[in-house]
Design a protein around this motif. Structure first.
Motif, PDB file in Angstrom:
ATOM      1  N   GLY A 162      39.200  29.317  54.477  1.00  0.00           N
ATOM      2  CA  GLY A 162      37.786  29.038  54.228  1.00  0.00           C
ATOM      3  C   GLY A 162      37.281  29.964  53.143  1.00  0.00           C
ATOM      4  N   MET A 163      36.110  29.635  52.578  1.00  0.00           N
ATOM      5  CA  MET A 163      35.564  30.400  51.454  1.00  0.00           C
ATOM      6  C   MET A 163      34.099  30.738  51.699  1.00  0.00           C
ATOM      7  N   MET A 164      33.625  31.725  50.954  1.00  0.00           N
ATOM      8  CA  MET A 164      32.232  32.133  51.107  1.00  0.00           C
ATOM      9  C   MET A 164      31.272  30.981  50.828  1.00  0.00           C
ATOM     10  N   MET A 165      31.647  30.043  49.960  1.00  0.00           N
ATOM     11  CA  MET A 165      30.758  28.913  49.678  1.00  0.00           C
ATOM     12  C   MET A 165      30.577  28.017  50.899  1.00  0.00           C
ATOM     13  N   ASP A 166      31.465  28.154  51.898  1.00  0.00           N
ATOM     14  CA  ASP A 166      31.343  27.353  53.115  1.00  0.00           C
ATOM     15  C   ASP A 166      30.222  27.848  54.031  1.00  0.00           C
ATOM     16  N   LEU A 167      29.755  29.072  53.802  1.00  0.00           N
ATOM     17  CA  LEU A 167      28.737  29.614  54.706  1.00  0.00           C
ATOM     18  C   LEU A 167      27.419  28.851  54.604  1.00  0.00           C
ATOM     19  N   LEU A 168      27.027  28.468  53.410  1.00  0.00           N
ATOM     20  CA  LEU A 168      25.742  27.760  53.288  1.00  0.00           C
ATOM     21  C   LEU A 168      25.727  26.482  54.123  1.00  0.00           C
ATOM     22  N   PRO A 169      26.666  25.553  53.961  1.00  0.00           N
ATOM     23  CA  PRO A 169      26.621  24.366  54.820  1.00  0.00           C
ATOM     24  C   PRO A 169      26.865  24.674  56.287  1.00  0.00           C
ATOM     25  N   THR A 170      27.658  25.695  56.591  1.00  0.00           N
ATOM     26  CA  THR A 170      27.918  26.050  57.991  1.00  0.00           C
ATOM     27  C   THR A 170      26.658  26.561  58.669  1.00  0.00           C
ATOM     28  N   LEU A 171      25.945  27.448  57.995  1.00  0.00           N
ATOM     29  CA  LEU A 171      24.740  28.032  58.594  1.00  0.00           C
ATOM     30  C   LEU A 171      23.606  27.015  58.663  1.00  0.00           C
ATOM     31  N   LEU A 172      23.508  26.127  57.682  1.00  0.00           N
ATOM     32  CA  LEU A 172      22.508  25.063  57.768  1.00  0.00           C
ATOM     33  C   LEU A 172      22.857  24.082  58.885  1.00  0.00           C
ATOM     34  N   HIS A 173      24.142  23.824  59.085  1.00  0.00           N
ATOM     35  CA  HIS A 173      24.606  22.987  60.198  1.00  0.00           C
ATOM     36  C   HIS A 173      24.165  23.600  61.524  1.00  0.00           C
ATOM     37  N   ALA A 174      24.372  24.907  61.656  1.00  0.00           N
ATOM     38  CA  ALA A 174      23.974  25.585  62.891  1.00  0.00           C
ATOM     39  C   ALA A 174      22.461  25.553  63.076  1.00  0.00           C
TER      40      ALA A 174
END
Length: 435
Positions: free
Chosen positions: A318-330
């Motif tokens: 996984g990559m740091m760019m995945d955090l934005l969609p992951t955190l918005l998903h949460a």
């Protein structure tokens, strides 16, 4: 409706994959981060989007590859340095969802006031805008350029001479959490607290009390270990603020680093023109500035006691760019529709790290170097060992599952080499095309 979770995103600077106890370091005291790791999901195949500071931070905040975010190089520190092109960020998207937002620490996405963090969705701002500052005077030094004081509270320049910056950043972030978390029982807004520390980036400054804790270590490693110990203590203060506010169970806490450990001679305060080896890549090849694993693979931890398992490991890349969609998903409770974002939500994988998931190809490029990873295989082209040329490897293919140290070039593998080479050719063509 389930309340939106609070989010605390903690970012270290030049922290290597082997610099934490929970990632194998036996000589650095990191009790708070080790405990955090036990309470959540350890990200063992987690990557920065770039082997250097500014592009990594751009990807983290935009969810996009550096070339799409518009920042591919290390940005300067003069007060006219432009930065991240205007675009939605994690902070602005969360603020649109009703979050109270704050940043405490290193920005490094534009030192010109027009590119200050308050322009990108942060309600509360404290820290510095350049890439590095003296930890006690908070002055930016670089080569023969005139020193520039660089510490800001909102739009106001402030002076805290003699106060150790890592400690100050931890204290300010903890105060924001205390003030923001207290009214949650009354239905107040959730908060997003972004804490991009500058430790253990040079200059190598640490308080005497932390130097004493690691006095048995050799020079170089001693300074880095002391700075990491001070970082861990500051993170401990942030975590205590969450606990004391009763907000720890429904707060997502993320910890990672912007790139691998620095081997730059600038780390030596005596001016030695030799490589510095105080930071650890944990046996991975390369360091900051390299697209080998040591430059881009970083420690990663994510906790959310109310929703995620404790003591789990996510072994998917996984990559740091995945955090934005992951955190918005949460935050939203469903995966967001983000056609302008390159990252993907890994929330389902965090909830069940054993569930099967489709593979994807990840890529990195920096100053002529290229790397692609798909599954266990990684192709590198014109890769170097650190910040400085020349490239040491014109082209190589590695099996990271069998050879994480990237020591054995597989040459060509049927069905794998051709596919990665084809993807690389397409990437290079798009990268060379005018914007």
């Amino acid at each position: 409706m389930t309340p939106r979770p609070n989010i605390v995103l903690i970012y270290a600077d030049d922290l290597g994959w082997g610099d934490l106890g929970c990632f194998g370091a036996e000589d650095v005291p990191t009790p708070h981060l080790d405990a955090l790791c036990r309470r959540g999901v350890k990200l063992t195949q987690w990557y920065a989007n770039s082997p250097v500071c500014s592009p990594s931070r751009a990807s983290l905040l935009t969810g996009r590859y550096p070339e799409h975010a518009g920042v591919e190089a290390i940005l300067g520190g003069s007060r006219t340095t432009p930065g991240l092109p205007p675009q939605p960020t994690l902070a602005s998207r969360l603020r649109d969802r009703g979050y109270r937002t704050g940043i405490f620490g290193k920005w490094h996405l534009g030192a010109d006031p027009a590119f200050a963090p308050g322009r990108y969705g942060f309600d509360e701002v404290f820290g510095f805008r350049a890439g590095c500052v003296d930890y006690y005077s908070h002055i930016f030094y670089w080569g023969s350029r005139a020193p520039i004081h660089d510490l800001w509270d909102g739009e106001d320049e402030v002076w805290l001479n003699g106060e150790y910056l890592t400690t100050v950043i931890g204290r300010r972030a903890a105060d924001f959490i205390t003030r923001s978390a207290a009214p949650r029982a009354e239905g107040a807004a959730p908060f997003f607290c972004y804490v991009p520390f500058n430790a253990p980036h040079y200059p190598m400054h640490a308080p005497a009390e932390h130097m004493a804790r690691v006095a048995h270590l050799p020079p170089g490693r001693r300074e880095t270990a002391a700075m990491i110990a001070a970082l861990d203590d500051a993170i401990g203060e942030i975590l205590r603020a969450l606990e004391e506010a009763g907000a720890d169970q429904d707060t997502i806490v993320v910890f990672s680093s912007d790139n691998g450990p620095s081997r730059e001679s600038r780390n030596w305060l005596g001016g030695e023109e030799i490589s510095y080896h105080g930071g650890s890549s944990g046996g991975l090849r390369g360091a900051k500035g390299s697209v080998f694993e040591g430059g881009i693979r970083v420690p990663g931890i994510i906790t959310w006691p109310a929703r995620l398992p404790a003591g789990a490991e996510l072994t998917d890349p996984g990559m740091m760019m995945d955090l934005l969609p992951t955190l918005l998903h949460a935050s939203d409770g469903c995966a967001p529709d983000l056609p302008d974002v390159d990252g993907v939500s890994v929330l389902a994988a965090l909830r069940d790290p054993t569930a099967p998931r489709p593979e994807r190809t990840l890529h990195w490029t920096y100053e002529g170097q290229w790397a692609l990873r798909r599954g266990r295989h990684k192709l590198v082209v014109d890769a170097r060992e650190g910040m400085d040329p020349p490239a040491t490897t014109p082209r190589a293919l590695f099996d990271l599952a069998a050879d994480p140290a990237e020591s054995h070039d597989l040459g060509d593998l049927p069905g794998i080499s051709d596919a990665l080479e084809h993807e690389l050719a397409a990437l290079r063509e798009r990268h060379a095309a005018p914007a």
